[in-house]
Design an enzyme around this catalytic site. Structure first.
Site, mmCIF file in Angstrom:
data_model
loop_
_atom_site.group_PDB
_atom_site.id
_atom_site.type_symbol
_atom_site.label_atom_id
_atom_site.label_comp_id
_atom_site.label_asym_id
_atom_site.label_seq_id
_atom_site.Cartn_x
_atom_site.Cartn_y
_atom_site.Cartn_z
ATOM 1 N N CYS A 1 7.328 -39.866 -14.924
ATOM 2 C CA CYS A 1 5.895 -40.081 -14.761
ATOM 3 C C CYS A 1 5.623 -40.185 -13.271
ATOM 4 C CB CYS A 1 5.423 -41.303 -15.522
ATOM 5 S SG CYS A 1 6.276 -42.807 -15.068
ATOM 6 N N LYS B 1 0.837 -1.199 0.000
ATOM 7 C CA LYS B 1 0.000 0.000 0.000
ATOM 8 C C LYS B 1 0.869 1.245 0.000
ATOM 9 C CE LYS B 1 -3.697 -0.438 2.565
ATOM 10 N NZ LYS B 1 -4.268 -0.648 3.910
ATOM 11 N N ARG C 1 -2.969 3.269 8.529
ATOM 12 C CA ARG C 1 -3.320 2.128 7.666
ATOM 13 C C ARG C 1 -2.179 1.134 7.609
ATOM 14 N NH1 ARG C 1 -4.578 4.848 2.025
ATOM 15 N NH2 ARG C 1 -5.816 2.938 1.751
ATOM 16 N N TYR D 1 10.724 -34.896 -20.827
ATOM 17 C CA TYR D 1 9.284 -34.687 -20.680
ATOM 18 C C TYR D 1 8.826 -35.041 -19.274
ATOM 19 C CZ TYR D 1 8.667 -39.766 -21.172
ATOM 20 O OH TYR D 1 8.722 -41.126 -20.982
ATOM 21 N N GLY E 1 -8.219 -7.171 4.394
ATOM 22 C CA GLY E 1 -8.971 -7.203 5.642
ATOM 23 C C GLY E 1 -8.255 -7.853 6.806
ATOM 24 N N SER F 1 12.338 -43.759 -17.800
ATOM 25 C CA SER F 1 11.268 -42.928 -17.258
ATOM 26 C C SER F 1 11.293 -43.085 -15.743
ATOM 27 C CB SER F 1 9.917 -43.366 -17.821
ATOM 28 O OG SER F 1 8.895 -42.629 -17.188
ATOM 29 N N ARG G 1 -3.763 -1.326 -6.401
ATOM 30 C CA ARG G 1 -2.963 -2.558 -6.399
ATOM 31 C C ARG G 1 -3.434 -3.419 -7.554
ATOM 32 N NH1 ARG G 1 -5.739 -4.662 -0.878
ATOM 33 N NH2 ARG G 1 -7.857 -4.368 -1.596
ATOM 34 N N MET H 1 -5.541 -6.762 8.507
ATOM 35 C CA MET H 1 -5.128 -5.875 9.577
ATOM 36 C C MET H 1 -5.911 -4.580 9.421
ATOM 37 S SD MET H 1 -1.170 -6.870 9.684
ATOM 38 C CE MET H 1 -1.192 -6.892 7.934
ATOM 39 N N HIS I 1 -16.056 -8.923 1.703
ATOM 40 C CA HIS I 1 -15.009 -9.823 2.188
ATOM 41 C C HIS I 1 -15.160 -11.221 1.594
ATOM 42 C CE1 HIS I 1 -13.248 -12.665 5.145
ATOM 43 N NE2 HIS I 1 -12.266 -11.790 5.106
HETATM 44 P P1 ADP Z 1 -7.649 -2.102 3.770
HETATM 45 O O1 ADP Z 1 -6.247 -2.531 3.652
HETATM 46 O O2 ADP Z 1 -8.467 -2.943 4.657
HETATM 47 O O3 ADP Z 1 -8.255 -1.813 2.425
HETATM 48 P P2 ADP Z 1 -7.224 0.718 3.994
HETATM 49 O O4 ADP Z 1 -6.020 1.189 4.717
HETATM 50 O O5 ADP Z 1 -7.160 0.745 2.533
HETATM 51 O O6 ADP Z 1 -7.607 -0.716 4.542
HETATM 52 O O7 ADP Z 1 -8.426 1.575 4.483
HETATM 53 C C1 ADP Z 1 -9.752 1.230 4.205
HETATM 54 C C2 ADP Z 1 -10.507 2.406 3.714
HETATM 55 O O8 ADP Z 1 -10.421 3.477 4.621
HETATM 56 C C3 ADP Z 1 -10.020 2.976 2.412
HETATM 57 O O9 ADP Z 1 -10.514 2.292 1.323
HETATM 58 C C4 ADP Z 1 -10.592 4.381 2.458
HETATM 59 O O10 ADP Z 1 -11.909 4.357 2.013
HETATM 60 C C5 ADP Z 1 -10.534 4.701 3.923
HETATM 61 N N1 ADP Z 1 -9.377 5.562 4.164
HETATM 62 C C6 ADP Z 1 -8.123 5.214 4.461
HETATM 63 N N2 ADP Z 1 -7.334 6.280 4.570
HETATM 64 C C7 ADP Z 1 -8.110 7.341 4.329
HETATM 65 C C8 ADP Z 1 -7.889 8.745 4.273
HETATM 66 N N3 ADP Z 1 -6.684 9.268 4.481
HETATM 67 N N4 ADP Z 1 -8.917 9.529 3.992
HETATM 68 C C9 ADP Z 1 -10.148 8.998 3.771
HETATM 69 N N5 ADP Z 1 -10.428 7.714 3.800
HETATM 70 C C10 ADP Z 1 -9.423 6.880 4.083
HETATM 71 MG MG MG Z 2 -7.719 -0.667 1.129
#
Ligand code: ADP
Ligand code: MG
Ligand code: MG
Length: 870
Positions: A830, A25, A95, A850, A104, A763, A336, A106, A454
């Site tokens: 094989c 990220k 984040r 092969y 999801g 073989s 990503r 962490m 999820h």
């Molecule tokens: P995950 O890895 O679970 O996707 P993120 O770190 O991407 O978690 O955060 C989830 C959501 O939180 C993002 O998709 C965004 O909508 C919101 N978010 C994260 N950082 C910001 C920010 N600086 N401003 C506004 N929304 C944010």
């Molecule tokens: Mg995210």
């Protein structure tokens, strides 16, 4: 060394290649900043800090804190806001982000920096209602991530308030909002916890909590499942907030640049107006399709379309983008490479080549052999589907077809699956806690949530069939039942789930194999162009041979003749032969077997045509052909006109204490040469017949289980003279042919140079070779291998993935020795591992010609072979 380490990188400093240090990220936030995209400013605390902190907590206070404070100061300057004052408050998100995306796994904290006073200040620039909304969310996320108070407890408080006041959260008065906030704080007090008012303390504690979350249970499970090392750590991204919950000209969404289920080339995703963060993925409110944004906020939509294209062109792959719109102003918060189904991976890879964005080689690496397996896996039989009883329909979140008993909790999924049942996990929605139950399920069904919920994301990643948002279902997880209109289903009922159409049916529906589609053919044609070893099939029945040819086998690496003796008529003749009292009786049985086998080989050669086919002479111990139940023995004696007692006695004498190490393979050829003679006679008679019909064949006959050069010599001698006899009898000039041997005993590996003098080809029979090297019975390893892998004694079952150090070394030695004698000798593999991608890489490296595997593994093996060559 720690002194010289840079703990923190501003988004301006990093690049996409820094994933190891900044996490996926963070590296992508940096890359997007570099590209000039609208990314709210921020900084990334490295994964190294995470690992350092986890090893020694004092690192945080002694070294990291001051760096974080410096970074915040810079951010304050950049944004012209303050993290501590009560005017223009800077709020941030915290984040997590590891090198490999762990959806999801962490948690994220938003709106960090608010406190009782700053919430008022924040309200000055917005509104108090909005400021309170943010504060409430902060309390909940902080409580969950830092203090470990389950989210649900906060949700409950909120929905209790909604019920008591008989209105939705959005219509709460300020007073009512304050009360909810107060109730959240009391939740903390009740656990002897206090929400820190100091923004820095909030930030420090949140950072530590994200670091610690690297080691939580569900993160560990996810890493195990995806073979992600445990020592990478997670980075922490601190980013200034933008607000999607600031009104109807704001919102948040998740969009894929192409359809992640089908691969179709248009934007695919969802957004929610006036919403923040995880509202979209959590499936709490049902989001709108991204196309609707075009009407609602045309400018923001156009901006998004533009940046989506920029990102896709830059990353040269389908992107999964998270964005937020604040007052019609678009911000990109994450990008990503998008997770996708096998079908989508294939379509996208081919389209990107067509669009000139990637090369064929890159395309080959964009599809995994496991995905190929999914592409050729069963779908419901369309005829049976017509009569099937439809229960309900939802979103086709991940394709596939599965039947199983329904369960309502991850626990139950595990329990039923441990008892050998196929399970369908049915829930309102799934959360990361359910991961272990999802792994063992054949299909996942949720009543809520969208295509990016999820359940949908995880299922697509695992290749598990999944339906989400099936709103007709009312799932009652506690009472283990699900209602659908008038119908009530309970745990243990059988559902059939079609993830491709999104439909759920009652009861079991038979499946058929999906059409071998054109796209797959195209990719595999490219694979064959770069391949450096061939893929053959282990097959002998008409059906298997045909499948193998359809899947593009370059020949047959192993045709096992014993499988042809299993029809009722044939096994009777085999039994007659084994139990014969006189030469005449044996001779008669052999004649009849000859007729059967000649016809078999004739058919087989017609299917494989000019492709090579290695036919292995009889291998298993004799008693495998005989009955063991007294009743069956009596029946057999009757049919053969023999005394049951005598037959019983004969069968007993044929029993062996250790049959796998016993009277089998070439040892049978030596003690009962007539069987091998009959088999080569059948082979050559059918070859001559086809020759006369205009088909040219180079017969390849393989002798199993050779340990001694003399064994090979002895058998070769009588086979050669039998073959010459056949030529003479048929009155034709001798045809070229090859006699080879299977290498499946460690001793054979060590004398491979000697054996190569007498054998035309080799073989490796890796099943027996693994069995004989480890001393693990391949039929009994199931009893203990799981304990071995659980305890970490072995990484995997050596019958599924080649043991490269042991068995692999033997093979390497044997190949080297064989090539000393005959550099051009054809050498194949094989056995089960011949179709295993990792093992294939090894075989490519040691230079075999092969690999041969079961027909359904051929497409994946063709791709694996190409990937080994790129
Ligand atoms: P995950 O890895 O679970 O996707 P993120 O770190 O991407 O978690 O955060 C989830 C959501 O939180 C993002 O998709 C965004 O909508 C919101 N978010 C994260 N950082 C910001 C920010 N600086 N401003 C506004 N929304 C944010
Ligand atoms: Mg995210
Ligand atoms: Mg064998």
């Amino acid at each position: 060394e720690a002194e010289s380490m840079q703990f923190i990188y501003d988004f301006e400093e990093g690049r996409r290649t820094d994933k190891g240090l900044l996490g996926g990220k963070g590296a992508n936030l940096a890359e997007m900043t570099h590209l000039g995209l609208p990314v709210p400013p921020g900084f990334t605390i490295t994964t190294e800090c995470c690992m350092t902190y986890l090893a020694d907590e004092s690192f945080f206070d002694t070294q990291l804190k001051s760096s974080i404070m410096n970074a915040v100061h810079k951010l304050e300057n950049k944004t012209h806001k303050s993290f501590t004052n009560t005017i223009d408050p800077l709020l941030v998100s915290v984040r997590s982000g590891a090198k490999f995306s762990m959806p999801g796994m962490m948690d994220t904290i938003l709106n960090l920096g608010l406190n009782d006073q700053r919430v008022q200040a924040f309200a000055q620039t917005t509104s108090l209602a909005f400021a309170y909304d943010c504060y409430r969310r902060l309390l909940q996320m902080y409580g969950d991530v830092v203090f470990g108070i389950p989210k649900e407890e906060f949700y409950d408080l909120l929905s209790n308030a909604e019920q008591a006041l008989a209105k939705k959260t959005d219509s709460f008065t300020l007073r009512e909002q304050e009360e909810v906030i107060q109730s959240y704080k009391e939740k903390f007090f009740s656990r002897n916890l206090v929400f820190p008012q100091d923004p820095y303390e909030q930030l420090f504690e949140a950072t530590k909590a994200v670091f610690r979350s690297w080691n939580n249970q569900r993160a560990n499970v996810y890493r195990e499942l995806n073979h992600i090392p445990h020592n990478l750590g997670t980075a922490v991204n601190v980013q200034s907030m933008v607000f999607g919950n600031s009104g109807d000209q704001s919102g948040t969404g998740v969009v894929f640049t192409r359809n992640p289920a089908t691969g179709e080339g248009h934007l695919f995703g969802e957004f929610l107006l006036n919403a923040q963060g995880e509202d979209v993925v959590a499936g709490i409110r049902t989001p709108a399709p991204i196309a609707e944004l075009k009407e609602q906020m045309p400018t923001a939509y156009a901006d998004f379309v533009h940046y989506a294209k920029v990102l896709e062109d830059h990353y040269k792959d389908m992107q999964d983008i998270e964005f937020t719109i604040e007052n019609e102003h678009l911000y990109i918060l994450q990008t990503r490479d998008g997770k996708r189904t096998a079908k989508a991976a294939l379509t996208i890879a081919l389209d990107l080549v067509k669009e000139g964005i990637i090369s064929k080689e890159t395309a080959l690496n964009r599809v995994s052999p496991e995905m190929i397996d999914q592409l050729i896996h069963p779908v419901f039989d369309s005829n049976a589907l017509k009569d099937a009883e439809l229960v309900a329909a939802g979103l086709p979140a991940s394709p596939g077809a599965a039947t199983g008993v329904i369960v309502f909790t991850a626990e139950a999924a595990k329990d039923f699956s441990n008892m050998g049942q196929k399970v369908i996990l049915v829930r309102q929605e799934t959360s990361p806690e359910d991961i272990e139950g999802m792994i063992v399920s054949e299909a996942i069904v949720t009543s809520r949530g969208g295509m990016t919920s999820h359940a949908a994301v995880v299922a697509r990643g695992m290749g598990t069939c999944c339906i989400t948002g099936c709103e007709a279902l009312t799932v009652d997880e506690q009472n283990k039942q699900v209602k659908c209109g008038e119908l009530l289903f309970t745990e243990g009922d059988i559902f059939s789930v079609d993830g491709t159409s999104g439909k759920i049916f009652l009861g079991e529906i038979p499946t058929v194999i999906a059409e071998n589609n054109e796209e797959l053919k195209q990719l595999l044609t490219w694979a064959d162009e770069v391949a450096q070893l061939n893929v053959r099939a282990n097959a002998e029945t008409v059906l298997d041979l045909t499948t193998a040819m359809d899947f593009g086998a370059t020949g047959i690496g192993l045709a096992r003749t014993e499988h042809m003796f299993f029809g009722a008529e044939r096994v009777l003749e085999m039994r007659r032969l084994i139990l014969a009292d006189s030469d005449k009786e044996a001779q008669d049985a052999l004649e009849r077997l000859l007729t059967f086998q000649e016809e078999d080989f004739y058919q087989m050669y017609q299917i494989v045509q000019d492709k090579p086919m290695v036919i292995r002479l009889l291998d298993p111990p004799m008693h495998e052909f005989l009955p063991h139940e007294p009743n069956d023995i009596r029946q057999l004696a009757l049919k053969l006109g023999k005394s049951p007692l005598l037959v019983e006695e004969q069968i007993r004498r044929l029993q062996e204490a250790n049959p796998m190490l016993g009277h089998r393979g070439c040892r049978l050829g030596i003690t009962m040469p007539t069987i091998y003679q009959m088999q080569v006679r059948a082979i050559f008679k059918s070859v001559i017949r086809l020759q006369k019909e205009g088909q040219t064949i180079l017969p390849e006959v393989m002798i199993p289980l050779i340990a001694e050069k003399e064994e090979l010599l002895y058998i070769k001698q009588f086979l050669t003279s039998t073959i010459e006899q056949v030529f003479a009898q048929e009155g034709i000039e001798p045809l070229p042919y090859e006699l080879g041997t299977m290498i499946e005993l460690p001793r054979a590996c060590f004398i491979a140079d000697e054996l190569a003098k007498e054998a035309d080809f080799f073989s490796f029979g890796t099943n027996d070779l693994t069995q004989m090297t480890y001393g693990f019975s391949r039929d009994d390893i199931g009893k203990f291998i799981n304990t071995y892998t659980e305890k970490g004694i072995m990484q995997s079952d050596p019958f599924q993935h080649l043991d490269q150090n042991g068995v692999g070394s033997l093979i390497r030695v044997a190949v080297e020795k064989a090539r000393q004698t005959k550099p051009e000798m054809c050498i194949g593999v094989c056995g089960e591992v011949g179709g295993d991608p990792d093992s294939i890489r090894f075989f490519a490296e040691i230079g075999v010609d092969y690999v041969s595997c079961s027909p359904f593994r051929i497409p994946a093996a063709r791709l694996a072979v190409a990937q080994a060559a790129i």
